[in-house]
Scaffold this motif. Structure first.
Motif, PDB file in Angstrom:
ATOM      1  N   ALA A 263       0.967  -1.200  -0.053  1.00 18.88           N
ATOM      2  CA  ALA A 263      -0.050   0.036  -0.101  1.00 18.88           C
ATOM      3  C   ALA A 263       0.780   1.156  -0.168  1.00 18.88           C
ATOM      4  N   ASN A 264       2.129   1.158   0.932  1.00 25.17           N
ATOM      5  CA  ASN A 264       2.760   2.443   1.018  1.00 25.17           C
ATOM      6  C   ASN A 264       3.622   2.708  -0.697  1.00 25.17           C
ATOM      7  N   THR A 265       4.097   1.435  -1.118  1.00 21.29           N
ATOM      8  CA  THR A 265       4.607   1.440  -2.296  1.00 21.29           C
ATOM      9  C   THR A 265       3.696   2.166  -3.407  1.00 21.29           C
ATOM     10  N   ALA A 266       2.449   1.580  -3.409  1.00 18.08           N
ATOM     11  CA  ALA A 266       1.324   2.142  -4.526  1.00 18.08           C
ATOM     12  C   ALA A 266       0.928   3.474  -4.286  1.00 18.08           C
ATOM     13  N   LYS A 267       1.061   3.810  -2.880  1.00 17.51           N
ATOM     14  CA  LYS A 267       0.904   5.449  -2.547  1.00 17.51           C
ATOM     15  C   LYS A 267       1.922   6.324  -3.226  1.00 17.51           C
ATOM     16  N   LYS A 268       3.078   5.684  -2.986  1.00 24.03           N
ATOM     17  CA  LYS A 268       4.302   6.322  -3.468  1.00 24.03           C
ATOM     18  C   LYS A 268       4.187   6.483  -4.859  1.00 24.03           C
ATOM     19  N   THR A 269       3.995   5.664  -5.664  1.00 25.33           N
ATOM     20  CA  THR A 269       3.913   5.591  -6.831  1.00 25.33           C
ATOM     21  C   THR A 269       2.825   6.501  -7.715  1.00 25.33           C
ATOM     22  N   ALA A 270       1.471   6.239  -6.916  1.00 26.71           N
ATOM     23  CA  ALA A 270       0.441   7.025  -7.256  1.00 26.71           C
ATOM     24  C   ALA A 270       0.713   8.571  -7.066  1.00 26.71           C
ATOM     25  N   ASP A 271       1.690   8.950  -5.975  1.00 26.39           N
ATOM     26  CA  ASP A 271       2.033  10.404  -5.722  1.00 26.39           C
ATOM     27  C   ASP A 271       2.989  10.724  -6.740  1.00 26.39           C
ATOM     28  N   LYS A 272       3.796   9.966  -7.136  1.00 28.22           N
ATOM     29  CA  LYS A 272       4.714  10.292  -8.190  1.00 28.22           C
ATOM     30  C   LYS A 272       4.047  10.446  -9.467  1.00 28.22           C
ATOM     31  N   LEU A 273       3.315   9.620  -9.806  1.00 32.11           N
ATOM     32  CA  LEU A 273       2.445   9.742 -11.090  1.00 32.11           C
ATOM     33  C   LEU A 273       1.457  11.155 -11.190  1.00 32.11           C
ATOM     34  N   GLY A 274       0.890  11.329  -9.730  1.00 34.26           N
ATOM     35  CA  GLY A 274       0.052  12.505  -9.922  1.00 34.26           C
ATOM     36  C   GLY A 274       0.699  13.747 -10.092  1.00 34.26           C
ATOM     37  N   SER A 275       2.071  13.548  -9.621  1.00 31.43           N
ATOM     38  CA  SER A 275       2.828  14.781  -9.369  1.00 31.43           C
ATOM     39  C   SER A 275       3.337  14.940 -10.836  1.00 31.43           C
ATOM     40  N   ARG A 276       3.687  13.745 -11.518  1.00 26.01           N
ATOM     41  CA  ARG A 276       4.163  14.004 -12.971  1.00 26.01           C
ATOM     42  C   ARG A 276       3.119  14.260 -13.961  1.00 26.01           C
ATOM     43  N   PHE A 277       2.089  13.925 -13.681  1.00 31.02           N
ATOM     44  CA  PHE A 277       0.727  14.343 -14.339  1.00 31.02           C
ATOM     45  C   PHE A 277       0.479  15.855 -14.275  1.00 31.02           C
ATOM     46  N   GLU A 278       0.364  16.484 -12.930  1.00 30.05           N
ATOM     47  CA  GLU A 278       0.106  17.777 -12.767  1.00 30.05           C
ATOM     48  C   GLU A 278       1.361  18.627 -13.470  1.00 30.05           C
ATOM     49  N   GLN A 279       2.757  18.176 -13.424  1.00 31.13           N
ATOM     50  CA  GLN A 279       3.648  18.736 -14.007  1.00 31.13           C
ATOM     51  C   GLN A 279       3.468  18.807 -15.625  1.00 31.13           C
ATOM     52  N   LEU A 280       2.934  17.635 -16.253  1.00 26.96           N
ATOM     53  CA  LEU A 280       2.617  17.622 -17.598  1.00 26.96           C
ATOM     54  C   LEU A 280       1.369  18.242 -18.080  1.00 26.96           C
ATOM     55  N   THR A 281       0.560  18.429 -17.155  1.00 26.49           N
ATOM     56  CA  THR A 281      -0.574  19.216 -17.479  1.00 26.49           C
ATOM     57  C   THR A 281      -0.100  20.646 -17.413  1.00 26.49           C
ATOM     58  N   ALA A 282       0.397  21.134 -16.699  1.00 28.56           N
ATOM     59  CA  ALA A 282       1.068  22.511 -16.543  1.00 28.56           C
ATOM     60  C   ALA A 282       1.783  22.939 -17.483  1.00 28.56           C
ATOM     61  N   ASP A 283       2.717  21.899 -18.060  1.00 25.64           N
ATOM     62  CA  ASP A 283       3.506  22.195 -19.207  1.00 25.64           C
ATOM     63  C   ASP A 283       2.769  22.351 -20.474  1.00 25.64           C
ATOM     64  N   ALA A 284       1.556  21.519 -20.586  1.00 23.45           N
ATOM     65  CA  ALA A 284       0.685  21.795 -21.528  1.00 23.45           C
ATOM     66  C   ALA A 284      -0.178  23.126 -21.613  1.00 23.45           C
TER      67      ALA A 284
END
Length: 171
Positions: free
Chosen positions: A24-45
Motif C-alpha cells: 500500500a505504501n509503495t502504491a501510494k508513493k507510485t500514485a503520488d509520483k504519477l500524480g505529481s508527474r501528471f500535474e507537471q505535464l498538465t502545467a506544461d501543456a
C-alpha cells in the motif's frame, strides 16, 4: 499442535499485514509520483497552449493590422483616382464649352460668306482647326490619364515595397 497453528497463523497474518502495508505504501508513493508527474505535464501543456494561443492572437492582430493598412492604401489610391478623374472631367467640360463657342463662331462665319468657294474654304479651315483641337485634347487627356494612373498607383507601390521589406525581415 493447535498452538503451532495459531502461532503460524498469527505470523502469516502479521506478515500479510506487513506485506499489504508495504504494498500500500509503495502504491501510494507510485500514485503520488504519477500524480505529481501528471500535474507537471498538465502545467506544461497549459503553458504551451497559452503560448500558442498568445502567438495566434498576435498573428491575428498582425493579420488584421496588415489588412487594415492594405484597405487604407486602396482607399487612398481610390481617392487620388477619383480626384484626378474629376479634374479630367472638368477639363473636358471646359474643352466642350470652348468647342461649342468655336462651332458657333464658325457657323456665323459661314453665314457671312459671299461665294461657295469662300464657304468651302472657311469650312475646311474649321474642320482643320477642329481636328487639331481634338488631337490636342486627346493627347492632353492621354497624358492626364497616364499621370493620374501613376499618382493613383503610387500608394499601392509604396505598400508593396513595405510588405517586401517586412517579408525579408521575417525570412
Amino acid at each position: 499442535m493447535a498452538t503451532t497453528k495459531t502461532t503460524a497463523t498469527k505470523r502469516v497474518v502479521k506478515n500479510t499485514k506487513a506485506a499489504n502495508t508495504k504494498a500500500a505504501n509503495t502504491a501510494k508513493k507510485t500514485a503520488d509520483k504519477l500524480g505529481s508527474r501528471f500535474e507537471q505535464l498538465t502545467a506544461d501543456a497549459q503553458t504551451r497552449a497559452k503560448a500558442a494561443a498568445d502567438r495566434a492572437v498576435a498573428l491575428s492582430k498582425n493579420a488584421v493590422e496588415f489588412n487594415r493598412e492594405n484597405v487604407e492604401t486602396l482607399l487612398e489610391s481610390g481617392k487620388i483616382a477619383a480626384k484626378g478623374a474629376q479634374e479630367i472631367g472638368k477639363t473636358n467640360v471646359k474643352y466642350t464649352r470652348e468647342n461649342f463657342v468655336e462651332a458657333s463662331r464658325a457657323l456665323q462665319g459661314l453665314f457671312s460668306v459671299a461665294t461657295p468657294k469662300d464657304m468651302f474654304a472657311k469650312q475646311a479651315d474649321y474642320v482643320r482647326s477642329g481636328l487639331d483641337r481634338v488631337m490636342d485634347q486627346t493627347s492632353n487627356n492621354a497624358d492626364a490619364v497616364v499621370k493620374l494612373a501613376g499618382k493613383a498607383y503610387q500608394p499601392i507601390a509604396d505598400r508593396v515595397s513595405e510588405i517586401r521589406k517586412e517579408m525579408k525581415k521575417a525570412a
